[in-house]
Design a protein around this motif. Structure first.
Motif, PDB file in Angstrom:
ATOM      1  N   ILE A 125       5.078  13.724   3.361  1.00 33.65           N
ATOM      2  CA  ILE A 125       5.264  13.769   1.903  1.00 33.65           C
ATOM      3  C   ILE A 125       4.825  12.412   1.352  1.00 33.65           C
ATOM      4  N   GLY A 126       3.996  12.431   0.304  1.00 31.78           N
ATOM      5  CA  GLY A 126       3.493  11.177  -0.271  1.00 31.78           C
ATOM      6  C   GLY A 126       4.492  10.531  -1.215  1.00 31.78           C
ATOM      7  N   ARG A 127       4.063   9.433  -1.834  1.00 34.16           N
ATOM      8  CA  ARG A 127       4.958   8.613  -2.667  1.00 34.16           C
ATOM      9  C   ARG A 127       5.520   9.377  -3.864  1.00 34.16           C
ATOM     10  N   ARG A 128       4.694  10.245  -4.461  1.00 33.36           N
ATOM     11  CA  ARG A 128       5.133  11.007  -5.633  1.00 33.36           C
ATOM     12  C   ARG A 128       5.855  12.304  -5.246  1.00 33.36           C
ATOM     13  N   GLY A 129       5.980  12.540  -3.936  1.00 34.43           N
ATOM     14  CA  GLY A 129       6.617  13.783  -3.499  1.00 34.43           C
ATOM     15  C   GLY A 129       5.597  14.851  -3.140  1.00 34.43           C
ATOM     16  N   GLU A 130       4.309  14.502  -3.173  1.00 33.77           N
ATOM     17  CA  GLU A 130       3.283  15.502  -2.883  1.00 33.77           C
ATOM     18  C   GLU A 130       3.189  15.794  -1.386  1.00 33.77           C
ATOM     19  N   VAL A 131       2.958  17.070  -1.056  1.00 33.54           N
ATOM     20  CA  VAL A 131       2.741  17.436   0.338  1.00 33.54           C
ATOM     21  C   VAL A 131       1.321  16.993   0.691  1.00 33.54           C
ATOM     22  N   VAL A 132       1.195  16.225   1.755  1.00 37.71           N
ATOM     23  CA  VAL A 132      -0.114  15.671   2.123  1.00 37.71           C
ATOM     24  C   VAL A 132      -0.890  16.707   2.929  1.00 37.71           C
ATOM     25  N   VAL A 133      -2.108  17.012   2.459  1.00 34.85           N
ATOM     26  CA  VAL A 133      -2.931  18.035   3.123  1.00 34.85           C
ATOM     27  C   VAL A 133      -4.358  17.524   3.309  1.00 34.85           C
ATOM     28  N   ASN A 134      -5.100  18.192   4.180  1.00 36.83           N
ATOM     29  CA  ASN A 134      -6.521  17.856   4.335  1.00 36.83           C
ATOM     30  C   ASN A 134      -7.357  18.733   3.388  1.00 36.83           C
ATOM     31  N   GLU A 135      -8.683  18.684   3.530  1.00 37.20           N
ATOM     32  CA  GLU A 135      -9.540  19.429   2.591  1.00 37.20           C
ATOM     33  C   GLU A 135      -9.370  20.947   2.682  1.00 37.20           C
ATOM     34  N   TYR A 136      -8.762  21.414   3.781  1.00 37.47           N
ATOM     35  CA  TYR A 136      -8.507  22.858   3.931  1.00 37.47           C
ATOM     36  C   TYR A 136      -7.065  23.213   3.543  1.00 37.47           C
ATOM     37  N   SER A 137      -6.391  22.294   2.892  1.00 37.66           N
ATOM     38  CA  SER A 137      -5.000  22.483   2.452  1.00 37.66           C
ATOM     39  C   SER A 137      -4.024  22.599   3.620  1.00 37.66           C
ATOM     40  N   GLN A 138      -4.421  22.052   4.767  1.00 30.59           N
ATOM     41  CA  GLN A 138      -3.565  22.113   5.955  1.00 30.59           C
ATOM     42  C   GLN A 138      -2.766  20.813   6.068  1.00 30.59           C
ATOM     43  N   THR A 139      -1.459  20.957   6.380  1.00 26.64           N
ATOM     44  CA  THR A 139      -0.634  19.752   6.564  1.00 26.64           C
ATOM     45  C   THR A 139      -0.839  19.239   8.002  1.00 26.64           C
ATOM     46  N   GLY A 140      -0.107  18.184   8.339  1.00 28.59           N
ATOM     47  CA  GLY A 140      -0.190  17.651   9.707  1.00 28.59           C
ATOM     48  C   GLY A 140       0.407  18.606  10.725  1.00 28.59           C
ATOM     49  N   VAL A 141       1.199  19.589  10.282  1.00 32.37           N
ATOM     50  CA  VAL A 141       1.734  20.619  11.191  1.00 32.37           C
ATOM     51  C   VAL A 141       0.771  21.806  11.079  1.00 32.37           C
ATOM     52  N   PRO A 142       0.003  22.104  12.141  1.00 35.12           N
ATOM     53  CA  PRO A 142      -1.127  23.026  12.007  1.00 35.12           C
ATOM     54  C   PRO A 142      -0.811  24.404  11.418  1.00 35.12           C
ATOM     55  N   SER A 143       0.400  24.919  11.612  1.00 41.44           N
ATOM     56  CA  SER A 143       0.711  26.265  11.087  1.00 41.44           C
ATOM     57  C   SER A 143       1.128  26.233   9.613  1.00 41.44           C
ATOM     58  N   ILE A 144       1.260  25.034   9.038  1.00 41.99           N
ATOM     59  CA  ILE A 144       1.784  24.929   7.659  1.00 41.99           C
ATOM     60  C   ILE A 144       0.703  24.392   6.718  1.00 41.99           C
ATOM     61  N   TYR A 145       0.473  25.132   5.658  1.00 38.58           N
ATOM     62  CA  TYR A 145      -0.510  24.772   4.635  1.00 38.58           C
ATOM     63  C   TYR A 145       0.223  24.585   3.304  1.00 38.58           C
ATOM     64  N   ALA A 146      -0.418  23.905   2.353  1.00 39.29           N
ATOM     65  CA  ALA A 146       0.175  23.765   1.008  1.00 39.29           C
ATOM     66  C   ALA A 146      -0.939  23.784  -0.021  1.00 39.29           C
ATOM     67  N   ILE A 147      -0.658  24.449  -1.143  1.00 37.77           N
ATOM     68  CA  ILE A 147      -1.648  24.546  -2.230  1.00 37.77           C
ATOM     69  C   ILE A 147      -0.968  24.329  -3.580  1.00 37.77           C
ATOM     70  N   GLY A 148      -1.788  24.052  -4.585  1.00 34.28           N
ATOM     71  CA  GLY A 148      -1.292  23.986  -5.964  1.00 34.28           C
ATOM     72  C   GLY A 148      -0.624  22.659  -6.281  1.00 34.28           C
ATOM     73  N   ASP A 149       0.217  22.696  -7.320  1.00 32.66           N
ATOM     74  CA  ASP A 149       0.804  21.462  -7.853  1.00 32.66           C
ATOM     75  C   ASP A 149       1.631  20.693  -6.826  1.00 32.66           C
ATOM     76  N   VAL A 150       2.157  21.384  -5.822  1.00 35.06           N
ATOM     77  CA  VAL A 150       2.981  20.679  -4.839  1.00 35.06           C
ATOM     78  C   VAL A 150       2.138  19.673  -4.042  1.00 35.06           C
ATOM     79  N   THR A 151       0.806  19.841  -4.078  1.00 34.78           N
ATOM     80  CA  THR A 151      -0.061  18.881  -3.382  1.00 34.78           C
ATOM     81  C   THR A 151      -0.570  17.809  -4.344  1.00 34.78           C
ATOM     82  N   ASN A 152      -0.308  17.980  -5.658  1.00 38.82           N
ATOM     83  CA  ASN A 152      -0.670  16.982  -6.677  1.00 38.82           C
ATOM     84  C   ASN A 152      -2.123  16.539  -6.581  1.00 38.82           C
TER      85      ASN A 152
END
Ligand code: FAD
Length: 491
Positions: free
Chosen positions: A318-345
């Motif tokens: 989770i970043g400083r503003r509370g955003e879920v940190v994702v790569n360009e494919y919206s994938q988090t550091g946990v391979p089965s978990i992705y995040a999209i939309g405002d939660v990724t800021n």
């Protein structure tokens, strides 16, 4: 756990713009077994407390001037009042209808829905507030964001944008704190509905990050239309006026009496009603003034809704503003978990959340890794006048390369005929090196509609010469975009 042992192929947390799109495309077009949890109302921010109800309020507020203008064209219309409770009733019926549409879209795509809050137990397990747990091969976090109040004693006396659609009555006077697009849009809406609006923004100009000339014209027009906009100004103290130790201070309405107040009282629909749920509010500001407003609204920012979901416990960053940190494919550091939309800021807009949802499905269920292109996204600010913008501002572009600025500002035919001072602005930022149009900025009625089309040309990286080769549509405001022959300046 073997794949077939999971309850679902995909579990989506959040039934807003991004989550609903991803869930129904994964289930409907790729045959995935999908579950989705929503703890509030289906449709999310956009449908229930954002774009849709806001735009309907924009429409309502714009009718304030229709009678004036029609009469200038020879009609003999009489202005009536604005009935907030009648409008609010229709507004909420429409939102109920849309929520039903979203529920049905999910149902007809075969998505199982859970009216529950979801948290994460591990990389494949979701816990629902009803006590159930569900496992899934992939989990998509699409929990959006929420408005935040400043860290100020008594800040809970103020409302936030979520509350504005539920007011019992319109206030007579309102202070809006903030200078972003939500603050400016609601300042214009409430002003149009006949509320005496004061706006404080701590920065030097509203709409930070947008083209200086464009936001300058929006600010000037807002003032001309009656918004009492104070820049470099913030709130320092607030309390219920009744509790304020030095006794009641002059209200903003008293202070606004005089010529401009008279002009404002002529606006049809002036409610004159009390609106605050908690009573008039005394406010002290950094400019030394003390005033009482019927209502205070904080439009001071939104944070991603990522807290208290167990994300960090299972290794999602989770970043400083509370955003879920994702790569360009919206994938988090946990391979089965992705995040999209405002939660990724990333870019907090509905069409972007939807695109990120589609790209996620393409990546995971069609085995076609698809990054979302966040470049050159056109957007609109529904102030009065509207602002439409795509690409770089002059200030941003000139830091990168030498540019030519083509710009014109004029009184458009329709309102000039009615004797109104309104001005519009058409501006192109052009690369001097290869003539590409790097940015297009429009301040004008329906600028949102105009920029959608200009956005295609800018996204296609057309040159100024290709704009000019397009024959003008006459007489229109936007014909200026293809007829500006000489640069106003180079920068
Ligand atoms: P959301 O639509 O916010 O959906 C998230 C959903 O997740 C919510 O329904 C929430 O209840 C749910 N949720 C959260 N946590 C949990 C949990 N733990 N368990 C279960 N459910 C959960 N964008 C535009 O493009 N144009 C506009 O004109 C515009 N105007 C706006 C005006 C306002 C006042 C606001 C506030 C926003 C506006 N936006 C606009 C932004 C737009 O609404 C958002 O970018 C968009 O809704 C983001 O979609 P999302 O799917 O990321 O999240």
């Amino acid at each position: 756990m073997a794949e077939t042992e999971f309850d679902y192929d995909l579990f989506v947390i959040g039934g807003g713009s991004g989550g609903v799109r991803a869930a129904r495309v994964a289930a409907g077009e790729h045959g995935a077994r999908v579950g989705l949890a929503e703890h509030d109302r289906y449709g999310g921010t956009c449908v229930i407390r954002g774009c849709v109800p806001k735009k309907l309020m924009v429409f309502a507020s714009e009718y304030a001037h229709v009678v004036d203008e029609a009469n200038a064209y020879g009609w003999d219309h009489k202005a009536g009042g604005f009935d907030w409770s009648a409008f609010r009733g229709k507004l909420h019926s429409e939102l109920d209808r849309l929520e039903g549409v979203y529920r049905n879209l999910l149902k007809s795509s075969g998505v199982d829905t859970f009216d529950a809050r979801a948290t994460l137990k591990d990389a494949h397990t979701v816990a629902l507030s009803g006590g159930e747990t569900k496992t899934a091969k992939h989990i998509l976090i699409a929990t959006g964001g929420h408005p935040v109040r400043p860290d100020l004693p008594n800040a809970d006396l103020g409302i936030v944008s979520d509350d504005i659609f539920h007011l019992d009555e319109l206030p007579k006077s309102m202070l809006i704190i903030g200078g972003g697009y939500i603050a400016c849009e609601f300042a214009c809406i409430m002003n149009g509905l006949g509320v005496e609006v004061t706006q404080y923004y701590r920065g030097a100009q509203i709409l930070r990050g947008f083209d200086d000339e464009a936001r300058g014209l929006v600010a000037e027009s807002m003032r001309e239309n009656g918004v009492d906009l104070h820049l470099g100004t913030n709130i320092v103290e607030m309390s219920l006026a009744a509790d304020h130790k030095d006794g009641p201070m002059p209200t903003a309405s008293d202070a606004a009496m005089g010529a401009s107040a008279q002009q404002r009282r002529d606006i049809p629909g002036k409610s004159g009603a009390k609106g605050s749920r908690k009573g008039p509010i005394w406010v002290k500001s950094t400019n030394g003034t003390e005033k009482v407003f019927d209502m205070v609204m904080f439009a001071t920012g939104r944070d991603p809704s990522s807290r208290e979901m167990g994300l960090e416990d299972i290794g999602v960053s989770i970043g400083r503003r509370g955003e879920v940190v994702v790569n360009e494919y919206s994938q988090t550091g946990v391979p089965s978990i992705y995040a999209i939309g405002d939660v990724t800021n990333r870019v907090n807009l509905t069409p972007v959340a939807i695109r990120e949802g589609m790209a996620f499905v393409q990546t995971v269920f069609a085995a076609e890794p698809t990054p979302v292109d966040h470049e050159l996204i056109a957007s609109a600010i529904f102030t009065q006048p509207e602002m439409g913008t795509v690409g770089m501002s002059e200030e941003e572009a000139r830091d990168k390369e030498e540019v030519e600025i083509y710009c014109t500002s004029f009184r458009p035919m329709q309102t000039a005929f009615a004797g109104k001072p309104n001005r519009v602005l058409m501006k192109l930022v052009v690369s001097k090196k290869d003539r590409t149009v790097l940015g297009c900025h429009i301040v004008a009625p329906h600028a949102g509609e105009l920029i959608q089309l200009a956005g295609i040309a800018v996204k296609a990286k057309l040159t100024k010469e290709q704009f000019d080769a397009t024959c003008a549509v006459h007489p229109t405001m936007s014909e200026e975009l293809v007829t500006m022959r000489n640069p106003m300046r180079t920068a």
